[in-house]
Design a protein around this motif. Structure first.
Motif, mmCIF file in Angstrom:
data_model
loop_
_atom_site.group_PDB
_atom_site.id
_atom_site.type_symbol
_atom_site.label_atom_id
_atom_site.label_comp_id
_atom_site.label_asym_id
_atom_site.label_seq_id
_atom_site.Cartn_x
_atom_site.Cartn_y
_atom_site.Cartn_z
ATOM 1 N N GLY A 1 -60.429 51.743 150.967
ATOM 2 C CA GLY A 1 -61.022 50.597 150.484
ATOM 3 C C GLY A 1 -62.650 50.835 150.353
ATOM 4 O O GLY A 1 -63.165 49.867 149.970
ATOM 5 N N SER A 2 -63.177 51.775 150.925
ATOM 6 C CA SER A 2 -64.647 51.965 150.703
ATOM 7 C C SER A 2 -65.329 52.240 149.511
ATOM 8 O O SER A 2 -64.441 52.743 148.622
ATOM 9 C CB SER A 2 -65.181 53.069 151.800
ATOM 10 N N THR A 3 -66.351 51.493 149.124
ATOM 11 C CA THR A 3 -67.148 51.776 147.916
ATOM 12 C C THR A 3 -68.265 52.499 147.976
ATOM 13 O O THR A 3 -69.196 52.495 146.968
ATOM 14 C CB THR A 3 -67.228 50.205 147.067
ATOM 15 N N GLY A 4 -68.545 52.947 149.036
ATOM 16 C CA GLY A 4 -69.688 53.500 149.260
ATOM 17 C C GLY A 4 -69.801 54.217 150.768
ATOM 18 O O GLY A 4 -68.762 54.200 151.571
ATOM 19 N N PHE A 5 -71.202 54.646 151.196
ATOM 20 C CA PHE A 5 -71.098 55.296 152.712
ATOM 21 C C PHE A 5 -72.384 54.667 153.295
ATOM 22 O O PHE A 5 -73.327 54.212 152.536
ATOM 23 C CB PHE A 5 -70.933 56.759 152.491
ATOM 24 N N ARG A 6 -72.683 55.143 154.629
ATOM 25 C CA ARG A 6 -73.693 54.915 155.187
ATOM 26 C C ARG A 6 -74.115 56.289 156.026
ATOM 27 O O ARG A 6 -73.295 57.028 156.466
ATOM 28 C CB ARG A 6 -73.768 53.715 156.341
ATOM 29 N N SER A 7 -75.406 56.729 155.788
ATOM 30 C CA SER A 7 -75.641 58.046 156.553
ATOM 31 C C SER A 7 -75.981 57.562 158.034
ATOM 32 O O SER A 7 -76.567 56.470 158.122
ATOM 33 C CB SER A 7 -77.070 58.501 156.007
ATOM 34 N N VAL A 8 -75.594 58.287 158.974
ATOM 35 C CA VAL A 8 -75.929 57.831 160.363
ATOM 36 C C VAL A 8 -76.231 59.099 161.039
ATOM 37 O O VAL A 8 -75.876 60.247 161.001
ATOM 38 C CB VAL A 8 -74.527 57.265 161.011
ATOM 39 N N LEU A 9 -76.982 58.680 162.485
ATOM 40 C CA LEU A 9 -77.351 59.409 163.325
ATOM 41 C C LEU A 9 -76.449 59.103 164.399
ATOM 42 O O LEU A 9 -76.407 58.398 165.135
ATOM 43 C CB LEU A 9 -78.909 59.600 163.624
ATOM 44 N N VAL A 10 -75.853 60.139 165.065
ATOM 45 C CA VAL A 10 -74.811 59.893 166.190
ATOM 46 C C VAL A 10 -75.074 61.103 167.388
ATOM 47 O O VAL A 10 -75.692 62.129 167.006
ATOM 48 C CB VAL A 10 -73.176 60.227 165.982
ATOM 49 N N TRP B 1 -78.785 55.534 164.700
ATOM 50 C CA TRP B 1 -79.275 54.891 163.359
ATOM 51 C C TRP B 1 -78.448 55.085 162.269
ATOM 52 O O TRP B 1 -77.422 55.793 162.272
ATOM 53 C CB TRP B 1 -80.484 55.823 163.028
ATOM 54 N N SER B 2 -78.470 54.072 161.459
ATOM 55 C CA SER B 2 -77.580 53.800 160.323
ATOM 56 C C SER B 2 -78.502 53.504 159.258
ATOM 57 O O SER B 2 -79.472 52.639 159.232
ATOM 58 C CB SER B 2 -76.441 52.810 160.460
ATOM 59 N N SER B 3 -78.289 54.307 157.767
ATOM 60 C CA SER B 3 -79.094 53.853 156.576
ATOM 61 C C SER B 3 -78.220 52.309 156.061
ATOM 62 O O SER B 3 -77.364 51.996 156.500
ATOM 63 C CB SER B 3 -78.869 54.975 155.437
ATOM 64 N N GLN B 4 -78.785 52.183 154.873
ATOM 65 C CA GLN B 4 -78.375 50.930 154.144
ATOM 66 C C GLN B 4 -77.152 51.837 153.325
ATOM 67 O O GLN B 4 -76.980 52.986 153.311
ATOM 68 C CB GLN B 4 -79.402 50.709 153.102
ATOM 69 N N ARG B 5 -76.291 50.885 152.810
ATOM 70 C CA ARG B 5 -75.075 51.177 152.116
ATOM 71 C C ARG B 5 -75.704 52.106 150.831
ATOM 72 O O ARG B 5 -76.333 51.711 150.154
ATOM 73 C CB ARG B 5 -74.459 50.079 151.808
ATOM 74 N N ILE B 6 -74.947 53.123 150.682
ATOM 75 C CA ILE B 6 -75.055 53.855 149.435
ATOM 76 C C ILE B 6 -73.723 53.829 148.676
ATOM 77 O O ILE B 6 -72.692 54.224 149.207
ATOM 78 C CB ILE B 6 -75.384 55.501 149.801
ATOM 79 N N PRO B 7 -73.637 53.435 147.514
ATOM 80 C CA PRO B 7 -72.501 53.334 146.679
ATOM 81 C C PRO B 7 -72.059 54.553 146.232
ATOM 82 O O PRO B 7 -72.924 55.504 146.128
ATOM 83 C CB PRO B 7 -72.985 52.423 145.652
ATOM 84 N N TYR B 8 -70.690 54.903 146.065
ATOM 85 C CA TYR B 8 -70.285 55.998 145.432
ATOM 86 C C TYR B 8 -70.687 56.106 143.973
ATOM 87 O O TYR B 8 -71.238 55.141 143.352
ATOM 88 C CB TYR B 8 -68.684 55.995 145.388
ATOM 89 N N GLY B 9 -70.691 57.207 143.322
ATOM 90 C CA GLY B 9 -71.210 57.506 142.100
ATOM 91 C C GLY B 9 -70.198 56.536 140.961
ATOM 92 O O GLY B 9 -69.167 56.637 141.091
ATOM 93 N N PRO B 10 -71.093 55.881 140.051
ATOM 94 C CA PRO B 10 -70.569 55.227 139.381
ATOM 95 C C PRO B 10 -70.226 55.558 137.984
ATOM 96 O O PRO B 10 -70.464 56.806 137.597
ATOM 97 C CB PRO B 10 -71.846 54.064 138.857
ATOM 98 N N HIS B 11 -69.277 55.046 137.341
ATOM 99 C CA HIS B 11 -69.045 55.145 135.716
ATOM 100 C C HIS B 11 -70.083 54.486 134.995
ATOM 101 O O HIS B 11 -70.211 53.111 135.261
ATOM 102 C CB HIS B 11 -67.597 54.791 135.328
ATOM 103 N N ALA B 12 -70.647 55.029 134.121
ATOM 104 C CA ALA B 12 -71.904 54.483 133.473
ATOM 105 C C ALA B 12 -71.912 54.621 132.190
ATOM 106 O O ALA B 12 -71.422 55.507 131.438
ATOM 107 C CB ALA B 12 -73.312 54.932 134.034
ATOM 108 N N PRO C 1 -67.865 55.695 156.165
ATOM 109 C CA PRO C 1 -67.576 55.084 154.907
ATOM 110 C C PRO C 1 -67.791 53.394 154.807
ATOM 111 O O PRO C 1 -67.776 52.901 156.054
ATOM 112 C CB PRO C 1 -65.904 54.949 154.656
ATOM 113 N N ASP C 2 -68.260 52.852 153.967
ATOM 114 C CA ASP C 2 -68.667 51.408 153.955
ATOM 115 C C ASP C 2 -67.684 50.555 153.064
ATOM 116 O O ASP C 2 -67.480 50.612 151.890
ATOM 117 C CB ASP C 2 -70.258 51.214 153.238
ATOM 118 N N ILE C 3 -67.002 49.979 153.790
ATOM 119 C CA ILE C 3 -65.716 48.892 153.209
ATOM 120 C C ILE C 3 -66.263 47.565 153.063
ATOM 121 O O ILE C 3 -66.650 46.933 154.044
ATOM 122 C CB ILE C 3 -64.585 48.982 154.230
#
Length: 311
Positions: free
Chosen positions: A124-133, A233-244, A201-203
């Motif tokens: 169900g995710s449409t993007g992701f977030r980069s994280v430091l764990v 730390w977590s980044s802002q949401r990065i959407p998956y690559g689009p159909h453009a 993943p960002d849902i």
């Protein structure tokens, strides 16, 4: 999945398939006039796409889109995302399957493309977030952490964190290059590093993915066997690559393309398996500012990137 693909490719050669495909198209297509102005729709695809090296799969995609849209369709294979950017910006292809970064780079180059659908993953995710764990037991400042990362080509593992470090929103830790995600996880298990950069993943509507979905759930057993992690730390949401689509394409053609993609998961799952091998949840419509967060990454665009790689 392969059985479904084979059955789908076979049915394309049956006369009745044309009727089935046409029934899938947006209701307004019959009244649309894009067929009077568009002689052929050229779809850009990097050659590392799973379907690009398989003539049967390419034929299945071309026939399905041509039958649905009522115009000839040609798939143009490009050797890299850099080549895809150039082809789309110059108008040599009208519709392209981008990575998030290649879309941002194309938009920066010409302002002539628009994202009209984003793929949805099985979770169900449409993007992701980069994280430091980091290890839950480690409480030293970020600047004192030994942090692993895969390599400099990784969007989530290097480029997004590096951008945050450069902007001053994340302190610079002691970086340890692993060369791969597997090597980074092994270093963590061995106690050689305090933590690492990864992605979650960002849902939409979710309160935030748990650490059991780190790297999309890949290598979960290895991570669970090591000391527990926490998110630093977590980044802002990065959407998956689009159909453009290039903005020169008629609006009604882009609407027909979007409608065809929307129905693909239920009406032609075999085609979705071919066309979107890394995401099986269908598509959603992107927001107008969906890809603003990654504009700072376009200068680091490499010549080649796998179309099916993880973020």
């Amino acid at each position: 999945m392969m059985d479904r693909i084979v059955r789908f490719a076979g049915c394309l050669r049956r006369p009745g398939w044309v009727v089935i495909c046409c029934a899938m198209v947006w209701a307004g297509t019959a009244r649309a006039d894009y067929r009077d102005s568009i002689a052929v729709l050229r779809i850009g695809m990097v050659e590392t796409h799973v379907a690009a090296t398989d003539p049967v799969k390419l034929e299945a995609i071309q026939l399905a889109f041509a039958n649905a849209l009522g115009i000839p369709v040609e798939i143009i294979k490009l050797g890299s995302y850099a080549a895809l950017i150039d082809a789309h910006a110059s108008g040599r292809v009208g519709y392209a399957i981008h990575s998030a970064r290649s879309f941002a780079a194309t938009q920066a180059a010409c302002g002539c493309v628009r994202a009209f659908r984003i793929p949805v993953a099985a979770d169900g995710s449409t993007g992701f977030r980069s994280v430091l764990v980091a290890r839950d037991s480690v409480t030293v400042p970020v600047a004192d952490l030994k942090v692993g990362y895969s390599d400099e080509s990784s969007v989530s593992g290097w480029q997004i964190p590096h951008q945050a470090i450069t902007a001053g929103s994340l302190d610079l830790p002691k970086l340890v290059r692993g060369g791969s995600v597997s090597a980074v996880i092994e270093s963590y298990q061995a106690g050689e590093i305090d933590g690492f950069f990864g992605w979650l993943p960002d849902i939409p509507g979710d309160g935030g993915a748990g650490l059991e979905r780190l790297f999309g759930g890949w290598n979960r057993t290895a991570l669970e066997s090591a000391e527990p992690l926490r998110i630093i730390w977590s980044s802002q949401r990065i959407p998956y690559g689009p159909h453009a689509a290039n903005r020169s394409l008629p609006d009604d053609l882009v609407e027909a393309l979007g409608a065809f993609l929307d129905k693909m998961a239920t009406s032609a799952p075999g085609l979705l398996d071919i066309f979107e091998p890394a995401h099986s949840g269908g598509y959603v419509i992107p927001g107008p500012e969906e890809y603003q967060n990654i504009r700072g990454l376009v200068e680091a665009m490499p010549d080649r990137q796998s179309a099916s790689s993880v973020p």
